[in-house]
Design a protein around this motif. Structure first.
Motif, PDB file in Angstrom:
ATOM      1  N   GLU A 373       0.822  -1.206   0.000  1.00  0.00           N
ATOM      2  CA  GLU A 373       0.000   0.000   0.000  1.00  0.00           C
ATOM      3  C   GLU A 373       0.858   1.259   0.000  1.00  0.00           C
ATOM      4  N   ASP A 374       0.416   2.229  -0.805  1.00  0.00           N
ATOM      5  CA  ASP A 374       1.065   3.544  -0.888  1.00  0.00           C
ATOM      6  C   ASP A 374       2.505   3.473  -1.402  1.00  0.00           C
ATOM      7  N   SER A 375       2.830   2.424  -2.169  1.00  0.00           N
ATOM      8  CA  SER A 375       4.186   2.290  -2.705  1.00  0.00           C
ATOM      9  C   SER A 375       4.388   3.114  -3.969  1.00  0.00           C
ATOM     10  N   GLY A 376       3.291   3.458  -4.644  1.00  0.00           N
ATOM     11  CA  GLY A 376       3.401   4.129  -5.933  1.00  0.00           C
ATOM     12  C   GLY A 376       3.484   3.177  -7.100  1.00  0.00           C
ATOM     13  N   GLY A 377       3.598   1.874  -6.815  1.00  0.00           N
ATOM     14  CA  GLY A 377       3.617   0.869  -7.862  1.00  0.00           C
ATOM     15  C   GLY A 377       4.957   0.736  -8.552  1.00  0.00           C
ATOM     16  N   CYS A 378       4.993  -0.164  -9.547  1.00  0.00           N
ATOM     17  CA  CYS A 378       6.246  -0.433 -10.254  1.00  0.00           C
ATOM     18  C   CYS A 378       6.143  -0.172 -11.755  1.00  0.00           C
ATOM     19  N   THR A 379       4.967   0.120 -12.268  1.00  0.00           N
ATOM     20  CA  THR A 379       4.809   0.268 -13.718  1.00  0.00           C
ATOM     21  C   THR A 379       5.324   1.611 -14.215  1.00  0.00           C
ATOM     22  N   ARG A 380       5.788   1.600 -15.435  1.00  0.00           N
ATOM     23  CA  ARG A 380       6.142   2.839 -16.127  1.00  0.00           C
ATOM     24  C   ARG A 380       5.320   2.970 -17.413  1.00  0.00           C
ATOM     25  N   SER A 381       4.356   2.079 -17.587  1.00  0.00           N
ATOM     26  CA  SER A 381       3.518   2.113 -18.785  1.00  0.00           C
ATOM     27  C   SER A 381       2.548   3.281 -18.701  1.00  0.00           C
ATOM     28  N   PRO A 382       2.354   4.001 -19.788  1.00  0.00           N
ATOM     29  CA  PRO A 382       1.429   5.140 -19.751  1.00  0.00           C
ATOM     30  C   PRO A 382      -0.016   4.691 -19.566  1.00  0.00           C
ATOM     31  N   ASN A 383      -0.769   5.502 -18.849  1.00  0.00           N
ATOM     32  CA  ASN A 383      -2.195   5.273 -18.638  1.00  0.00           C
ATOM     33  C   ASN A 383      -2.505   3.945 -17.956  1.00  0.00           C
ATOM     34  N   VAL A 384      -1.617   3.478 -17.098  1.00  0.00           N
ATOM     35  CA  VAL A 384      -1.866   2.296 -16.289  1.00  0.00           C
ATOM     36  C   VAL A 384      -1.917   2.741 -14.836  1.00  0.00           C
ATOM     37  N   GLN A 385      -2.965   2.327 -14.106  1.00  0.00           N
ATOM     38  CA  GLN A 385      -3.095   2.687 -12.700  1.00  0.00           C
ATOM     39  C   GLN A 385      -1.888   2.127 -11.954  1.00  0.00           C
ATOM     40  N   ALA A 386      -1.038   3.015 -11.450  1.00  0.00           N
ATOM     41  CA  ALA A 386       0.271   2.600 -10.950  1.00  0.00           C
ATOM     42  C   ALA A 386       0.223   1.943  -9.573  1.00  0.00           C
ATOM     43  N   GLU A 387      -0.604   2.441  -8.676  1.00  0.00           N
ATOM     44  CA  GLU A 387      -0.536   2.006  -7.281  1.00  0.00           C
ATOM     45  C   GLU A 387      -0.706   0.508  -7.116  1.00  0.00           C
ATOM     46  N   LEU A 388      -1.614  -0.106  -7.881  1.00  0.00           N
ATOM     47  CA  LEU A 388      -1.861  -1.538  -7.728  1.00  0.00           C
ATOM     48  C   LEU A 388      -0.982  -2.407  -8.619  1.00  0.00           C
ATOM     49  N   SER A 389      -0.072  -1.807  -9.367  1.00  0.00           N
ATOM     50  CA  SER A 389       0.737  -2.593 -10.303  1.00  0.00           C
ATOM     51  C   SER A 389       1.695  -3.539  -9.589  1.00  0.00           C
ATOM     52  N   ASP A 390       2.030  -3.256  -8.321  1.00  0.00           N
ATOM     53  CA  ASP A 390       2.904  -4.165  -7.555  1.00  0.00           C
ATOM     54  C   ASP A 390       2.118  -4.878  -6.458  1.00  0.00           C
ATOM     55  N   ALA A 391       0.807  -5.057  -6.665  1.00  0.00           N
ATOM     56  CA  ALA A 391      -0.051  -5.678  -5.650  1.00  0.00           C
ATOM     57  C   ALA A 391       0.248  -7.153  -5.385  1.00  0.00           C
ATOM     58  N   PRO A 392       0.747  -7.954  -6.359  1.00  0.00           N
ATOM     59  CA  PRO A 392       0.913  -9.385  -6.105  1.00  0.00           C
ATOM     60  C   PRO A 392       1.905  -9.703  -4.981  1.00  0.00           C
ATOM     61  N   LEU A 393       1.651 -10.851  -4.351  1.00  0.00           N
ATOM     62  CA  LEU A 393       2.540 -11.382  -3.321  1.00  0.00           C
ATOM     63  C   LEU A 393       3.645 -12.193  -3.983  1.00  0.00           C
ATOM     64  N   THR A 394       4.829 -12.150  -3.402  1.00  0.00           N
ATOM     65  CA  THR A 394       5.969 -12.937  -3.872  1.00  0.00           C
ATOM     66  C   THR A 394       6.351 -13.940  -2.787  1.00  0.00           C
ATOM     67  N   PRO A 395       7.210 -14.922  -3.103  1.00  0.00           N
ATOM     68  CA  PRO A 395       7.562 -15.944  -2.120  1.00  0.00           C
ATOM     69  C   PRO A 395       8.007 -15.350  -0.780  1.00  0.00           C
ATOM     70  N   GLY A 396       7.464 -15.914   0.296  1.00  0.00           N
ATOM     71  CA  GLY A 396       7.753 -15.446   1.648  1.00  0.00           C
ATOM     72  C   GLY A 396       6.764 -14.424   2.164  1.00  0.00           C
ATOM     73  N   GLU A 397       5.859 -13.957   1.297  1.00  0.00           N
ATOM     74  CA  GLU A 397       4.875 -12.956   1.713  1.00  0.00           C
ATOM     75  C   GLU A 397       3.510 -13.603   1.903  1.00  0.00           C
ATOM     76  N   GLU A 398       2.602 -12.888   2.599  1.00  0.00           N
ATOM     77  CA  GLU A 398       1.287 -13.437   2.860  1.00  0.00           C
ATOM     78  C   GLU A 398       0.217 -12.345   2.893  1.00  0.00           C
ATOM     79  N   PHE A 399      -1.006 -12.761   2.641  1.00  0.00           N
ATOM     80  CA  PHE A 399      -2.184 -11.919   2.831  1.00  0.00           C
ATOM     81  C   PHE A 399      -2.956 -12.483   4.006  1.00  0.00           C
ATOM     82  N   ARG A 400      -3.449 -11.591   4.878  1.00  0.00           N
ATOM     83  CA  ARG A 400      -4.189 -12.054   6.036  1.00  0.00           C
ATOM     84  C   ARG A 400      -5.430 -11.191   6.255  1.00  0.00           C
ATOM     85  N   ASP A 401      -6.553 -11.857   6.461  1.00  0.00           N
ATOM     86  CA  ASP A 401      -7.786 -11.217   6.884  1.00  0.00           C
ATOM     87  C   ASP A 401      -8.104 -11.788   8.259  1.00  0.00           C
TER      88      ASP A 401
END
Length: 426
Positions: A373-401
């Motif tokens: 959250e609030d990372s600014g994302g990783c994309t440099r593609s024009p007209n792509v919503q940037a904030e959620l572009s790095d939303a996926p989890l990578t090995p060692g990470e987790e989502f919790r509700d």
């Protein structure tokens, strides 16, 4: 049903009233009406996803009043989304906005790109065939200004007249019984620039539509001008408004909201159809019948379970894990990588999102869970919503509700591109 609409922030206040009105308004015209639920062509109709008793708890559904619900299966009235579908495609102009150049040049802005997009996204399960029996501009009897079209809502009398005039003008050359849905490619010089107002719209699941050759023109997509973002990519990406609009004829809702694409970002073409290419969410592919029952797992029981997921863009293999929360909502888990239609993925990994079948189209029926959250994302593609572009989890990470007692952990990534995950429920 509610049409597809581009909602700009300054229009947000009108969204609720538009949604309420659409339920009560018809677009009847022509010589008669078909009974509710009647298909537009022989063999048409929504496809039910393959399922078994094990998947039953994950087949969430919305109330009957929900417009374009994310529930499965899709209700009757939409176009089937597997096998061969035929799209009657006409190019339309007006006395005050004559088509510039060849009508087939306009057609070439969208095909064969749209066909290729659906073939790739569906793993070949949808054979989309656009047909142009009238290869010239189809001139309307009134000026564009006379129709008075602004937002393309179905309760607009001018829009009803336009649809009826298209049917009358095309009917001598077209057997509407041969087609599953209608594409109308309007000359781009009709109406305001897309920089000011985006008029592209779809009438979907409307059983009181105009009738031609004894069949209801129930599902129809209209495309007007498209803005060029100045990045020089329009020739590659400008066609993508049509797959988005056609998504509605198959029963898919808008995932952008009054605030834009902040709920789903660029992870589904029903959220953002501008900028770089993107695909559909795995939930939509299951809903459309493009994933079979062996490719979906339902994590409904308490306890711990592990799964191996293959990239969503590749044919074959397990694609989707659904974690139902109740009969109306649940989490979906999939692996997104930079391949196939997903050319803009800048952080491959496990995407987690919540699906709510009890939320109307354009109101946020899907919400991607942002791992940064609030990372600014990783994309440099024009007209792509940037904030959620790095939303996926990578090995060692987790989502919790914690409230729901749900945890999704990424255990690792293998050399063949698959990811291993663990799902835990309290």
């Amino acid at each position: 049903m509610q049409p597809s609409r581009r909602i700009r922030p300054r229009r947000a206040a009108a969204l609720a009233s538009v949604t309420a009105l659409t339920l009560a308004v018809s677009t009847s015209a022509g010589t008669g009406r078909l009974a509710a639920g009647t298909s537009t062509a022989v063999g048409a109709g929504p496809i039910s996803p393959e399922h078994s008793s094990v998947l039953g708890p994950c087949m969430i559904s919305g109330r009957p009043t929900i417009q374009m619900s994310e529930g499965v299966p899709t209700p009757v009235g939409y176009v089937r989304s597997t096998g061969t579908v035929r799209a009657l495609t006409v190019m339309v102009d007006f006395p005050d906005a004559p088509g510039k150049g060849s009508a087939l040049d306009r057609y070439g802005e969208f095909f064969p790109q749209t066909q290729d997009w659906f073939r790739t996204s569906s793993y070949g399960r949808l054979d989309y065939r656009p047909e142009t029996p009238i290869p010239r501009w189809l001139r309307m009897p009134k000026s564009f200004q006379e129709y008075g079209i602004e937002r393309g809502a179905p309760f607009d009398p001018g829009y009803r007249r336009l649809v009826q005039d298209i049917v009358v003008a095309a009917d001598p050359r077209v057997d509407f019984r041969a087609y599953d849905f209608l594409n109308v490619l309007v000359t781009p010089n009709a109406g305001p620039s897309a920089l000011d107002t985006v008029l592209s719209v779809t009438f979907a699941g409307n059983t009181e539509a105009p009738v031609a050759d004894g069949v209801s023109v129930t599902n129809a997509s209209f495309v007007y001008s498209r803005q060029d973002d100045g990045s020089g990519t329009y020739h590659r990406t400008g066609y993508r408004v049509l797959p988005h609009e056609n998504g509605h004829v198959f029963g898919l809702p808008d995932l952008y909201t009054a605030e834009g694409g902040g709920a789903v970002g660029h992870w589904d073409i029903m959220s953002e159809d501008w900028g770089a290419n993107n695909d559909l969410l795995g939930w939509h592919k299951w809903k459309l019948g493009w994933l079979d029952r062996t490719q979906v797992r339902c994590a409904s029981a308490p306890g711990r379970s592990e799964y191996t997921l293959t990239p969503l863009a590749r044919a074959g293999g397990r694609k989707l894990v659904v974690i139902p929360l109740d009969g109306r909502s649940g989490y979906a888990v999939e692996l997104r990588t930079r391949e196939g239609n997903d050319e803009s993925v800048c952080r491959p990994g496990i995407l987690v999102y919540r699906v709510d079948a009890d939320v109307d189209t354009g109101m946020g029926p899907v919400k991607v869970q942002d791992s940064r959250e609030d990372s600014g994302g990783c994309t440099r593609s024009p007209n792509v919503q940037a904030e959620l572009s790095d939303a996926p989890l990578t090995p060692g990470e987790e989502f919790r509700d914690a409230k729901r007692g749900v945890r999704v952990s990424v255990l690792g990534a293998d050399l063949d591109g698959t990811y291993r995950i663990r799902v835990e429920r309290g």
